[in-house]
Design a protein around this motif. Structure first.
Motif, PDB file in Angstrom:
ATOM      1  N   CYS A 121      28.342   2.275  23.944  1.00  0.00           N
ATOM      2  CA  CYS A 121      27.105   2.351  23.163  1.00  0.00           C
ATOM      3  C   CYS A 121      27.237   3.543  22.237  1.00  0.00           C
ATOM      4  O   CYS A 121      28.242   4.268  22.278  1.00  0.00           O
ATOM      5  CB  CYS A 121      25.867   2.477  24.056  1.00  0.00           C
ATOM      6  N   GLU A 122      26.238   3.716  21.386  1.00  0.00           N
ATOM      7  CA  GLU A 122      26.211   4.887  20.512  1.00  0.00           C
ATOM      8  C   GLU A 122      25.032   5.766  20.894  1.00  0.00           C
ATOM      9  O   GLU A 122      23.953   5.246  21.182  1.00  0.00           O
ATOM     10  CB  GLU A 122      26.046   4.469  19.051  1.00  0.00           C
ATOM     11  N   MET A 123      25.238   7.059  20.833  1.00  0.00           N
ATOM     12  CA  MET A 123      24.175   8.037  21.070  1.00  0.00           C
ATOM     13  C   MET A 123      23.932   8.759  19.746  1.00  0.00           C
ATOM     14  O   MET A 123      24.857   9.331  19.162  1.00  0.00           O
ATOM     15  CB  MET A 123      24.634   9.039  22.131  1.00  0.00           C
ATOM     16  N   ILE A 124      22.693   8.716  19.293  1.00  0.00           N
ATOM     17  CA  ILE A 124      22.329   9.418  18.065  1.00  0.00           C
ATOM     18  C   ILE A 124      21.569  10.675  18.448  1.00  0.00           C
ATOM     19  O   ILE A 124      20.599  10.622  19.225  1.00  0.00           O
ATOM     20  CB  ILE A 124      21.482   8.520  17.125  1.00  0.00           C
ATOM     21  N   LEU A 125      22.029  11.796  17.923  1.00  0.00           N
ATOM     22  CA  LEU A 125      21.447  13.109  18.238  1.00  0.00           C
ATOM     23  C   LEU A 125      20.896  13.709  16.956  1.00  0.00           C
ATOM     24  O   LEU A 125      21.518  13.599  15.888  1.00  0.00           O
ATOM     25  CB  LEU A 125      22.532  14.042  18.805  1.00  0.00           C
ATOM     26  N   ASP A 126      19.761  14.372  17.076  1.00  0.00           N
ATOM     27  CA  ASP A 126      19.049  14.852  15.889  1.00  0.00           C
ATOM     28  C   ASP A 126      18.378  16.171  16.261  1.00  0.00           C
ATOM     29  O   ASP A 126      17.603  16.215  17.224  1.00  0.00           O
ATOM     30  CB  ASP A 126      18.026  13.758  15.525  1.00  0.00           C
ATOM     31  N   LEU A 138      20.118  18.122  11.350  1.00  0.00           N
ATOM     32  CA  LEU A 138      21.324  17.300  11.318  1.00  0.00           C
ATOM     33  C   LEU A 138      21.160  16.094  12.223  1.00  0.00           C
ATOM     34  O   LEU A 138      20.497  16.182  13.261  1.00  0.00           O
ATOM     35  CB  LEU A 138      22.518  18.107  11.844  1.00  0.00           C
ATOM     36  N   VAL A 139      21.790  14.994  11.821  1.00  0.00           N
ATOM     37  CA  VAL A 139      21.832  13.799  12.666  1.00  0.00           C
ATOM     38  C   VAL A 139      23.296  13.453  12.902  1.00  0.00           C
ATOM     39  O   VAL A 139      24.099  13.475  11.968  1.00  0.00           O
ATOM     40  CB  VAL A 139      21.111  12.606  12.000  1.00  0.00           C
ATOM     41  N   ILE A 163      23.755  16.626  26.462  1.00  0.00           N
ATOM     42  CA  ILE A 163      22.548  16.623  25.623  1.00  0.00           C
ATOM     43  C   ILE A 163      21.663  17.772  26.092  1.00  0.00           C
ATOM     44  O   ILE A 163      21.132  17.751  27.201  1.00  0.00           O
ATOM     45  CB  ILE A 163      21.790  15.287  25.730  1.00  0.00           C
ATOM     46  N   GLU A 164      21.540  18.752  25.225  1.00  0.00           N
ATOM     47  CA  GLU A 164      20.753  19.940  25.562  1.00  0.00           C
ATOM     48  C   GLU A 164      19.271  19.685  25.267  1.00  0.00           C
ATOM     49  O   GLU A 164      18.923  18.758  24.535  1.00  0.00           O
ATOM     50  CB  GLU A 164      21.248  21.140  24.729  1.00  0.00           C
ATOM     51  N   PRO A 165      18.384  20.507  25.794  1.00  0.00           N
ATOM     52  CA  PRO A 165      16.966  20.372  25.453  1.00  0.00           C
ATOM     53  C   PRO A 165      16.759  20.557  23.947  1.00  0.00           C
ATOM     54  O   PRO A 165      17.563  21.208  23.275  1.00  0.00           O
ATOM     55  CB  PRO A 165      16.293  21.525  26.210  1.00  0.00           C
ATOM     56  N   GLY A 166      15.688  19.979  23.438  1.00  0.00           N
ATOM     57  CA  GLY A 166      15.350  20.178  22.027  1.00  0.00           C
ATOM     58  C   GLY A 166      16.149  19.331  21.075  1.00  0.00           C
ATOM     59  O   GLY A 166      16.141  19.585  19.865  1.00  0.00           O
ATOM     60  N   ILE A 167      16.843  18.327  21.593  1.00  0.00           N
ATOM     61  CA  ILE A 167      17.604  17.397  20.745  1.00  0.00           C
ATOM     62  C   ILE A 167      16.975  16.008  20.864  1.00  0.00           C
ATOM     63  O   ILE A 167      16.945  15.417  21.953  1.00  0.00           O
ATOM     64  CB  ILE A 167      19.096  17.322  21.180  1.00  0.00           C
ATOM     65  N   PHE A 217       8.047  16.562  17.565  1.00  0.00           N
ATOM     66  CA  PHE A 217       9.386  17.165  17.658  1.00  0.00           C
ATOM     67  C   PHE A 217       9.726  17.934  16.373  1.00  0.00           C
ATOM     68  O   PHE A 217      10.160  19.089  16.429  1.00  0.00           O
ATOM     69  CB  PHE A 217      10.416  16.058  17.926  1.00  0.00           C
ATOM     70  N   LYS A 218       9.497  17.303  15.234  1.00  0.00           N
ATOM     71  CA  LYS A 218       9.799  17.953  13.955  1.00  0.00           C
ATOM     72  C   LYS A 218       8.972  19.223  13.787  1.00  0.00           C
ATOM     73  O   LYS A 218       9.462  20.245  13.307  1.00  0.00           O
ATOM     74  CB  LYS A 218       9.467  17.008  12.786  1.00  0.00           C
ATOM     75  N   GLY A 219       7.726  19.164  14.216  1.00  0.00           N
ATOM     76  CA  GLY A 219       6.808  20.291  14.079  1.00  0.00           C
ATOM     77  C   GLY A 219       7.205  21.483  14.919  1.00  0.00           C
ATOM     78  O   GLY A 219       6.962  22.632  14.539  1.00  0.00           O
TER      79      GLY A 219
END
Ligand code: TYD
Length: 131
Positions: A65-70, A74-75, A89-93, A126-128
């Motif tokens: 599968c694919e994992m998308i991280l943002d 950056l994505v 996968i760290e917190p805040g991602i 999340f963005k905020g």
């Protein structure tokens, strides 16, 4: 890189494959929870959240599968396509998964028990947080 790749040691031989995952050695935390995603229907995308504190390592032990991280700036797309390839996968991602093969079994190690209050499920929220 938003997600650190962890290459597990392959212990297999002519008989077949073997990978061992040890807490605080092959994954950088004490494992409190293991869950797995399997039988994912074609076209399904899932995840779409970030965690406040949870750390996780995901590995496709079968299929891919694919994992998308943002990180809100950056994505990054990471192919999980080998049973010895994990992603931290760290917190805040913000992250989600897509392009599951029919035979994909995505195994996840986490450093805490399930806690819905650790989830950020709104991308706007999340963005905020980064501002
Ligand atoms: P969900 O968060 O929707 O999965 P994803 O992020 O991959 O889309 O999880 C589905 C349901 O399972 C939801 O009701 C929460 C529950 N769940 C647990 O009870 N424990 C767990 O460890 C996980 C990952 C989910």
């Amino acid at each position: 890189m938003l997600g650190q790749i962890i290459n597990f040691k392959r212990l297999g031989d002519e008989r077949g494959g073997l990978v061992a995952v040890e807490a605080e050695r092959s994954v950088p935390f004490e494992i409190q929870r293991v869950y797995y995603i399997f039988g994912t229907k074609e076209g399904v995308e899932r995840g779409f959240h970030a965690h406040k504190e949870l750390r996780q390592v995901a590995v496709a032990i079968s299929g891919s599968c694919e994992m998308i991280l943002d990180d809100a700036a950056l994505v990054e797309t990471v192919a999980l396509d080998a049973p010895d390839k994990g992603i931290l996968i760290e917190p805040g991602i913000w992250h989600y998964m897509r392009n599951f093969s029919a035979d994909c079994v995505l195994l996840v190690f986490a450093d805490a028990h399930y806690d819905e209050s650790d989830y950020i499920r709104s991308y706007e929220e999340f963005k905020g947080l980064g501002k």
